[in-house]
Structures are given as structure tokens and as C-alpha cells.
Design a protein around this motif. Structure first.
Motif, PDB file in Angstrom:
ATOM      1  N   ARG A  93      31.954 -85.087  -2.352  1.00 11.91           N
ATOM      2  CA  ARG A  93      31.841 -84.032  -1.342  1.00 11.91           C
ATOM      3  C   ARG A  93      30.659 -83.126  -1.676  1.00 11.91           C
ATOM      4  O   ARG A  93      29.873 -82.759  -0.788  1.00 11.91           O
ATOM      5  CB  ARG A  93      33.142 -83.232  -1.293  1.00 11.91           C
ATOM      6  CG  ARG A  93      33.160 -82.212  -0.224  1.00 11.91           C
ATOM      7  CD  ARG A  93      34.556 -81.558  -0.128  1.00 11.91           C
ATOM      8  NE  ARG A  93      34.390 -80.192   0.224  1.00 11.91           N
ATOM      9  CZ  ARG A  93      34.692 -79.140  -0.517  1.00 11.91           C
ATOM     10  NH1 ARG A  93      35.252 -79.314  -1.683  1.00 11.91           N
ATOM     11  NH2 ARG A  93      34.467 -77.936  -0.114  1.00 11.91           N
ATOM     12  N   SER A  94      30.537 -82.759  -2.948  1.00 12.24           N
ATOM     13  CA  SER A  94      29.416 -81.908  -3.362  1.00 12.24           C
ATOM     14  C   SER A  94      28.082 -82.599  -3.122  1.00 12.24           C
ATOM     15  O   SER A  94      27.124 -81.977  -2.655  1.00 12.24           O
ATOM     16  CB  SER A  94      29.554 -81.551  -4.843  1.00 12.24           C
ATOM     17  OG  SER A  94      30.726 -80.818  -5.053  1.00 12.24           O
ATOM     18  N   ILE A  95      28.020 -83.892  -3.434  1.00 15.30           N
ATOM     19  CA  ILE A  95      26.774 -84.647  -3.222  1.00 15.30           C
ATOM     20  C   ILE A  95      26.437 -84.703  -1.738  1.00 15.30           C
ATOM     21  O   ILE A  95      25.280 -84.470  -1.346  1.00 15.30           O
ATOM     22  CB  ILE A  95      26.895 -86.069  -3.820  1.00 15.30           C
ATOM     23  CG1 ILE A  95      26.963 -85.992  -5.339  1.00 15.30           C
ATOM     24  CG2 ILE A  95      25.752 -86.957  -3.376  1.00 15.30           C
ATOM     25  CD1 ILE A  95      27.304 -87.309  -6.009  1.00 15.30           C
ATOM     26  N   VAL A  96      27.428 -84.993  -0.891  1.00 16.87           N
ATOM     27  CA  VAL A  96      27.171 -85.068   0.558  1.00 16.87           C
ATOM     28  C   VAL A  96      26.767 -83.702   1.098  1.00 16.87           C
ATOM     29  O   VAL A  96      25.834 -83.579   1.898  1.00 16.87           O
ATOM     30  CB  VAL A  96      28.405 -85.624   1.296  1.00 16.87           C
ATOM     31  CG1 VAL A  96      28.283 -85.454   2.798  1.00 16.87           C
ATOM     32  CG2 VAL A  96      28.624 -87.086   0.953  1.00 16.87           C
ATOM     33  N   PHE A  97      27.433 -82.632   0.653  1.00 14.49           N
ATOM     34  CA  PHE A  97      27.077 -81.288   1.107  1.00 14.49           C
ATOM     35  C   PHE A  97      25.661 -80.917   0.661  1.00 14.49           C
ATOM     36  O   PHE A  97      24.903 -80.306   1.404  1.00 14.49           O
ATOM     37  CB  PHE A  97      28.066 -80.253   0.582  1.00 14.49           C
ATOM     38  CG  PHE A  97      29.365 -80.216   1.344  1.00 14.49           C
ATOM     39  CD1 PHE A  97      29.549 -80.901   2.529  1.00 14.49           C
ATOM     40  CD2 PHE A  97      30.434 -79.478   0.858  1.00 14.49           C
ATOM     41  CE1 PHE A  97      30.739 -80.864   3.196  1.00 14.49           C
ATOM     42  CE2 PHE A  97      31.628 -79.419   1.529  1.00 14.49           C
ATOM     43  CZ  PHE A  97      31.790 -80.110   2.708  1.00 14.49           C
ATOM     44  N   TYR A  98      25.281 -81.311  -0.542  1.00 15.83           N
ATOM     45  CA  TYR A  98      23.938 -81.016  -1.060  1.00 15.83           C
ATOM     46  C   TYR A  98      22.873 -81.766  -0.251  1.00 15.83           C
ATOM     47  O   TYR A  98      21.829 -81.194   0.105  1.00 15.83           O
ATOM     48  CB  TYR A  98      23.832 -81.380  -2.536  1.00 15.83           C
ATOM     49  CG  TYR A  98      22.460 -81.175  -3.104  1.00 15.83           C
ATOM     50  CD1 TYR A  98      21.988 -79.900  -3.361  1.00 15.83           C
ATOM     51  CD2 TYR A  98      21.633 -82.265  -3.358  1.00 15.83           C
ATOM     52  CE1 TYR A  98      20.719 -79.702  -3.876  1.00 15.83           C
ATOM     53  CE2 TYR A  98      20.361 -82.088  -3.863  1.00 15.83           C
ATOM     54  CZ  TYR A  98      19.903 -80.788  -4.129  1.00 15.83           C
ATOM     55  OH  TYR A  98      18.642 -80.639  -4.629  1.00 15.83           O
ATOM     56  N   LEU A  99      23.162 -83.074   0.004  1.00 15.10           N
ATOM     57  CA  LEU A  99      22.173 -83.881   0.723  1.00 15.10           C
ATOM     58  C   LEU A  99      22.060 -83.502   2.186  1.00 15.10           C
ATOM     59  O   LEU A  99      20.975 -83.611   2.771  1.00 15.10           O
ATOM     60  CB  LEU A  99      22.513 -85.360   0.586  1.00 15.10           C
ATOM     61  CG  LEU A  99      22.406 -85.959  -0.816  1.00 15.10           C
ATOM     62  CD1 LEU A  99      22.868 -87.393  -0.822  1.00 15.10           C
ATOM     63  CD2 LEU A  99      20.961 -85.860  -1.322  1.00 15.10           C
ATOM     64  N   THR A 100      23.126 -83.075   2.788  1.00 15.30           N
ATOM     65  CA  THR A 100      23.090 -82.781   4.233  1.00 15.30           C
ATOM     66  C   THR A 100      23.040 -81.286   4.539  1.00 15.30           C
ATOM     67  O   THR A 100      22.941 -80.910   5.688  1.00 15.30           O
ATOM     68  CB  THR A 100      24.324 -83.389   4.926  1.00 15.30           C
ATOM     69  OG1 THR A 100      25.490 -82.809   4.360  1.00 15.30           O
ATOM     70  CG2 THR A 100      24.344 -84.899   4.800  1.00 15.30           C
ATOM     71  N   SER A 101      23.136 -80.464   3.546  1.00 14.52           N
ATOM     72  CA  SER A 101      23.097 -78.994   3.695  1.00 14.52           C
ATOM     73  C   SER A 101      24.226 -78.495   4.589  1.00 14.52           C
ATOM     74  O   SER A 101      24.079 -77.498   5.284  1.00 14.52           O
ATOM     75  CB  SER A 101      21.763 -78.529   4.238  1.00 14.52           C
ATOM     76  OG  SER A 101      20.723 -78.891   3.348  1.00 14.52           O
ATOM     77  N   ILE A 102      25.364 -79.214   4.635  1.00 13.55           N
ATOM     78  CA  ILE A 102      26.496 -78.795   5.450  1.00 13.55           C
ATOM     79  C   ILE A 102      27.223 -77.619   4.783  1.00 13.55           C
ATOM     80  O   ILE A 102      27.714 -76.732   5.447  1.00 13.55           O
ATOM     81  CB  ILE A 102      27.477 -79.962   5.678  1.00 13.55           C
ATOM     82  CG1 ILE A 102      26.840 -81.041   6.521  1.00 13.55           C
ATOM     83  CG2 ILE A 102      28.767 -79.484   6.346  1.00 13.55           C
ATOM     84  CD1 ILE A 102      27.684 -82.273   6.708  1.00 13.55           C
TER      85      ILE A 102
END
Length: 133
Positions: free
Chosen positions: A122-131
Motif C-alpha cells: 500500500r505504501s509503495i502504491v501510494f508513493y508511486l501514484t501520489s494517492i
């Protein structure tokens, strides 16, 4: 043992009649239980009579169902199941407790591992997508 077709047909018809009677008796139990119900008063004589009637008619219904072909095969199944159950070797209490604790511990460890992986992804996806900002 060979049984003639005529005898099988008679048994089938008789079984159908018995099952019909079973359904009628069950419907009668349900109807009578609601029809003779007295709201909010369990200690009325009518309630005791109603309970006795339900028990007696239920026993009669069960007896009729057990005299059918399917009922007899079900009773045979229960008898054979009981025989097989007696053959089971149950583990001792200590082994059962140890196994239960092992399963519980593994469940907690796997749950924590999945939670950690989920948080990481989740942290990786949030970091990559800036969500997450």
C-alpha cells in the motif's frame, strides 16, 4: 432378495402417501401452534396442552417418516455411522491442546505477515501514484 414390480409400486405409492401424511402433520403442528397461541403468557394451561400436543404429534410424524423406505435407509445410515464413530481413535487431550495452540500461533504469524505485506505494498502504491498525499 427379489421383489416384484407390483410390490415395489405398492411400496412407492405407500411411501408417497406416508410422506404426504408427514407434510400434513407438520403443517398441522405449525398451524395449531400459532392458532392456539396465547401471547405473553407461557404458564397458561393452554400452553402446556399445546406443548404436549406438539411433542406427541411430532413423535407420530417421526415414526411415520421412519417407516418409509428413505426413513429406514436413514436409520440404517445412523446405525452404521455410530459403529464407525466407535472405531475412531481420538487423540489425547495434550496432543489436541498442542495442535490447537500450534494452529493458533501459525494463524497469528501468517496474519501479521499478510498485514505487513499489505501495508508495504500500500505504501509503495501510494508513493508511486501520489494517492496518499
Amino acid at each position: 432378495m427379489l421383489v416384484s414390480n407390483e410390490s415395489q409400486d405398492t411400496n412407492t405409492i405407500l411411501d408417497k402417501l406416508k410422506w404426504g401424511l408427514v407434510l400434513v402433520l407438520i403443517a398441522f403442528i405449525v398451524w395449531g401452534n400459532f392458532y392456539f397461541a396465547e401471547p405473553n403468557d407461557i404458564y397458561q394451561p393452554n400452553t402446556i396442552v399445546r406443548i404436549i400436543a406438539v411433542v406427541v404429534i411430532s413423535a407420530l410424524t417421526l415414526f411415520i417418516a421412519c417407516t418409509t423406505g428413505k426413513g429406514k435407509s436413514f436409520i440404517l445410515f445412523l446405525q452404521e455411522s455410530r459403529k464407525e464413530l466407535r472405531k475412531v481413535v481420538w487423540p489425547p487431550r495434550k496432543e489436541t491442546v498442542n495442535t490447537t495452540l500450534t494452529v493458533a500461533a501459525i494463524t497469528v504469524v501468517v496474519g501479521l505477515a499478510l498485514w505487513g505485506m499489505d501495508s508495504l505494498f500500500r505504501s509503495i502504491v501510494f508513493y508511486l501514484t501520489s494517492i496518499g498525499r
